[in-house]
Design a protein around this motif. Structure first.
Motif, PDB file in Angstrom:
ATOM      1  N   LYS A  40       1.470   2.128  -8.899  1.00 53.41           N
ATOM      2  CA  LYS A  40       0.592   1.272  -8.110  1.00 53.41           C
ATOM      3  C   LYS A  40       0.547   1.682  -6.645  1.00 53.41           C
ATOM      4  O   LYS A  40      -0.519   1.758  -6.042  1.00 53.41           O
ATOM      5  N   THR A  41       1.692   1.966  -6.061  1.00 54.03           N
ATOM      6  CA  THR A  41       1.749   2.305  -4.640  1.00 54.03           C
ATOM      7  C   THR A  41       0.967   3.578  -4.340  1.00 54.03           C
ATOM      8  O   THR A  41       0.180   3.622  -3.393  1.00 54.03           O
ATOM      9  N   ALA A  42       1.160   4.611  -5.144  1.00 56.34           N
ATOM     10  CA  ALA A  42       0.456   5.880  -4.930  1.00 56.34           C
ATOM     11  C   ALA A  42      -1.049   5.705  -5.116  1.00 56.34           C
ATOM     12  O   ALA A  42      -1.843   6.269  -4.351  1.00 56.34           O
ATOM     13  N   GLU A  44      -2.802   2.945  -4.667  1.00 56.04           N
ATOM     14  CA  GLU A  44      -3.332   2.168  -3.546  1.00 56.04           C
ATOM     15  C   GLU A  44      -3.389   2.988  -2.260  1.00 56.04           C
ATOM     16  O   GLU A  44      -4.299   2.801  -1.446  1.00 56.04           O
ATOM     17  N   LEU A  45      -2.442   3.907  -2.072  1.00 56.75           N
ATOM     18  CA  LEU A  45      -2.479   4.787  -0.896  1.00 56.75           C
ATOM     19  C   LEU A  45      -3.699   5.709  -0.945  1.00 56.75           C
ATOM     20  O   LEU A  45      -4.381   5.912   0.065  1.00 56.75           O
ATOM     21  N   GLU A  46      -3.975   6.266  -2.110  1.00 54.44           N
ATOM     22  CA  GLU A  46      -5.157   7.122  -2.263  1.00 54.44           C
ATOM     23  C   GLU A  46      -6.434   6.319  -2.074  1.00 54.44           C
ATOM     24  O   GLU A  46      -7.379   6.780  -1.438  1.00 54.44           O
ATOM     25  N   ALA A  48      -6.834   3.739  -0.236  1.00 57.56           N
ATOM     26  CA  ALA A  48      -6.965   3.441   1.191  1.00 57.56           C
ATOM     27  C   ALA A  48      -7.693   4.571   1.920  1.00 57.56           C
ATOM     28  O   ALA A  48      -8.481   4.315   2.841  1.00 57.56           O
ATOM     29  N   ASN A  49      -7.461   5.815   1.518  1.00 57.78           N
ATOM     30  CA  ASN A  49      -8.171   6.953   2.122  1.00 57.78           C
ATOM     31  C   ASN A  49      -9.672   6.863   1.869  1.00 57.78           C
ATOM     32  O   ASN A  49     -10.487   7.104   2.757  1.00 57.78           O
TER      33      ASN A  49
END
Length: 99
Positions: A40-42, A44-46, A48-49
């Motif tokens: 989930k974290t990875a 959501e980080l992508e 965000a870009n």
């Protein structure tokens, strides 16, 4: 008054747009983005870009995403812009984010 549907045909004078593969169509304002990462974290980080890039094109966009959890490896986002041209600009700029 009659309305005729015409197929777009490339010609020597305007074939550049057809050869690039982009046609701006009315009401074609939703960009589909697929993101692949582990967790989930990875994801959501992508995402965000992509959302930061969408905000550069037009801050008035709407986004819907598929639900993700810690075991997810894929996220699909649908980003809706105010017009087709903004979607096209986003898609061209987002090529630099695709891995």
């Amino acid at each position: 008054m009659t309305t005729e549907n015409q197929e777009y045909q490339p010609c020597d004078a305007c074939g550049v747009s057809a050869e690039m593969g982009f046609m701006i169509k009315e009401n074609d304002d939703i960009a589909d983005v697929q993101i692949f990462a582990k967790g989930k974290t990875a994801l959501e980080l992508e995402l965000a870009n992509y959302l930061a890039l969408a905000k550069q094109v037009n801050a008035n966009f709407k986004v819907e995403t598929t639900p993700v959890d810690e075991t997810s490896t894929e996220l699909t986002a649908r980003i809706q812009f105010e017009c087709s041209a903004e979607k096209l600009i986003f898609e061209l700029k987002s090529r630099s984010l695709a891995k």
